[in-house]
Structure formats: structure tokens, C-alpha cells
Design an enzyme around this catalytic site. Structure first.
Site, PDB file in Angstrom:
ATOM      1  N   PHE A   1      65.860  63.241 -15.539  1.00  0.00           N
ATOM      2  CA  PHE A   1      65.603  64.150 -16.663  1.00  0.00           C
ATOM      3  C   PHE A   1      65.032  65.492 -16.233  1.00  0.00           C
ATOM      4  O   PHE A   1      65.160  66.469 -16.959  1.00  0.00           O
ATOM      5  CB  PHE A   1      64.704  63.493 -17.714  1.00  0.00           C
ATOM      6  CG  PHE A   1      63.519  62.753 -17.163  1.00  0.00           C
ATOM      7  CD1 PHE A   1      62.385  63.421 -16.744  1.00  0.00           C
ATOM      8  CD2 PHE A   1      63.553  61.369 -17.067  1.00  0.00           C
ATOM      9  CE1 PHE A   1      61.298  62.736 -16.244  1.00  0.00           C
ATOM     10  CE2 PHE A   1      62.468  60.664 -16.571  1.00  0.00           C
ATOM     11  CZ  PHE A   1      61.333  61.346 -16.152  1.00  0.00           C
TER      12      PHE A   1
ATOM     13  N   CYS B   1      67.701  68.344 -16.076  1.00  0.00           N
ATOM     14  CA  CYS B   1      68.353  68.864 -17.281  1.00  0.00           C
ATOM     15  C   CYS B   1      67.374  69.246 -18.391  1.00  0.00           C
ATOM     16  O   CYS B   1      67.790  69.835 -19.389  1.00  0.00           O
ATOM     17  CB  CYS B   1      69.378  67.852 -17.796  1.00  0.00           C
ATOM     18  SG  CYS B   1      68.724  66.201 -18.109  1.00  0.00           S
ATOM     19  N   HIS B   2      66.106  68.951 -18.250  1.00  0.00           N
ATOM     20  CA  HIS B   2      65.126  69.203 -19.312  1.00  0.00           C
ATOM     21  C   HIS B   2      63.888  69.820 -18.689  1.00  0.00           C
ATOM     22  O   HIS B   2      62.942  69.105 -18.375  1.00  0.00           O
ATOM     23  CB  HIS B   2      64.785  67.890 -20.017  1.00  0.00           C
ATOM     24  CG  HIS B   2      63.976  68.056 -21.262  1.00  0.00           C
ATOM     25  ND1 HIS B   2      62.599  68.105 -21.254  1.00  0.00           N
ATOM     26  CD2 HIS B   2      64.347  68.166 -22.554  1.00  0.00           C
ATOM     27  CE1 HIS B   2      62.157  68.223 -22.494  1.00  0.00           C
ATOM     28  NE2 HIS B   2      63.194  68.266 -23.301  1.00  0.00           N
ATOM     29  N   PHE B   3      63.849  71.015 -18.465  1.00  0.00           N
ATOM     30  CA  PHE B   3      64.775  72.124 -18.663  1.00  0.00           C
ATOM     31  C   PHE B   3      65.042  72.745 -17.300  1.00  0.00           C
ATOM     32  O   PHE B   3      64.132  72.780 -16.473  1.00  0.00           O
ATOM     33  CB  PHE B   3      64.155  73.180 -19.579  1.00  0.00           C
ATOM     34  CG  PHE B   3      63.822  72.676 -20.944  1.00  0.00           C
ATOM     35  CD1 PHE B   3      64.799  72.647 -21.931  1.00  0.00           C
ATOM     36  CD2 PHE B   3      62.554  72.225 -21.255  1.00  0.00           C
ATOM     37  CE1 PHE B   3      64.492  72.200 -23.208  1.00  0.00           C
ATOM     38  CE2 PHE B   3      62.247  71.770 -22.527  1.00  0.00           C
ATOM     39  CZ  PHE B   3      63.213  71.754 -23.504  1.00  0.00           C
TER      40      PHE B   3
ATOM     41  N   VAL C   1      60.341  69.203 -17.327  1.00  0.00           N
ATOM     42  CA  VAL C   1      59.325  68.411 -18.020  1.00  0.00           C
ATOM     43  C   VAL C   1      60.002  67.140 -18.540  1.00  0.00           C
ATOM     44  O   VAL C   1      61.162  67.181 -18.971  1.00  0.00           O
ATOM     45  CB  VAL C   1      58.672  69.222 -19.164  1.00  0.00           C
ATOM     46  CG1 VAL C   1      59.680  69.665 -20.200  1.00  0.00           C
ATOM     47  CG2 VAL C   1      57.525  68.469 -19.797  1.00  0.00           C
TER      48      VAL C   1
END
EC number: 4.2.1.59
Length: 171
Positions: A66, A69-71, A76
Site C-alpha cells: 500500500f 500507491c497510497h500516496f 501512508v
């Protein structure tokens, strides 16, 4: 037979394959959605309400899926993944108690986020306090939970609800 009161990652992976509580019963999600590395404590009593308690952990490292892709440029852990981990644990508790059925998150009361989980963190700790287990046509677990990162509490959720269903056809 004495119940097991802690579970390592390999056992949680067995649970994700339906091998821990038996076919058709509570399962954890498989990686990447499995948000736990270990359950360090699970019991039928204890917690804030005396109805059961779970403590579980997730090791944080920068290559978790994650963070890419976040962010991009501002990595985070999504807060919804911490919330999902708490639902995962309520369902795990119901299966551990021996109740039949497949788990489904059914909602929660208030959720508060007061911090974040960044790639340089070490460990996330989930703490679940069971409030009630209803055993009628539907098995329903209700709990309060917190998420801490490196010892600092950053999420709180109350009235986490998970049901166990022997058939999800009409769900």
C-alpha cells in the site's frame, strides 16, 4: 481440549485458507489483505468489558504494497486497512470461540483517526475489547478496538460489528 491463546503468521495463513476453524467457517483474508502478522493474545474473558480480548501485531516495512500507491511521494497506510484489521480480529474471535459460519463486517459506530502509519514505523498493534457475542440465528460479535503504531494510539473504533453466516446467498 485447551484453546490456543496466540497464533503465528503461518497459522493465520492457514486460517485464510479455511484450515484453522474448519471448512465453511471463519476465515481471515489472504495476503495482501491480511493485516496481521501474529495474534499475541486471545481470550474469552478480559478486556474492558470482561467479554474477551485480542491483541495482534503487524510488522511495518517500507515495501508493503500500500505504500507504493497510497500516496506516491507521500506514503501512508490507508486508515481503512487498520479498520479492516479490527473487523478481521472480531471475526477471528468468533471462529476461535467455535461458532460456525463465514464472517462479514456489518459496520461500526464512531471511528476516529488521530495519527498515521508511515513506512519508517516498526509495529502496529491492534487491541480489541469484545463487548458482546450474540448467538441466535445470526452469530454477531460487537467490540471496541484501537490501533497503535510504535506504542502510540492513533485509531479508535467503537461498536465494530461482525456476523457469521452459514449461507451468504441472501446477504
Amino acid at each position: 481440549m485447551t484453546k490456543q491463546h496466540s497464533f503465528e503468521r503461518e497459522e493465520l495463513l492457514q486460517c485464510s485458507q479455511g484450515e484453522l476453524f474448519g471448512p465453511g467457517n471463519a476465515q481471515l483474508p489472504a495476503p495482501n489483505m491480511l493485516m496481521l502478522d501474529r495474534v499475541v493474545r486471545i481470550c474469552e474473558e478480559g478486556g474492558h468489558y470482561g467479554k474477551g480480548e485480542l491483541i495482534a501485531e503487524l510488522d511495518i516495512h517500507p515495501d508493503l504494497w500500500f505504500f507504493d500507491c497510497h500516496f506516491p511521494g507521500d506514503p501512508v497506510m490507508p486508515g481503512c486497512l487498520g479498520l479492516d484489521a479490527m473487523w478481521q480480529l472480531v471475526g477471528f474471535h468468533l471462529g476461535w470461540l467455535g461458532h460456525p459460519g463465514r464472517g462479514r463486517a456489518l459496520g461500526c459506530g464512531e471511528v476516529k483517526f488521530s495519527g498515521q502509519i508511515l513506512p519508517d514505523a516498526n509495529k502496529v498493534t491492534y487491541h480489541i475489547h469484545m463487548k458482546r457475542v450474540i448467538t441466535r440465528r445470526l452469530i454477531l460479535g460487537i467490540a471496541d478496538g484501537t490501533v497503535s503504531v510504535d506504542g502510540r494510539e492513533i485509531y479508535q473504533a467503537n461498536d465494530l460489528r461482525v456476523g457469521l453466516f452459514t449461507s451468504t446467498a441472501n446477504f
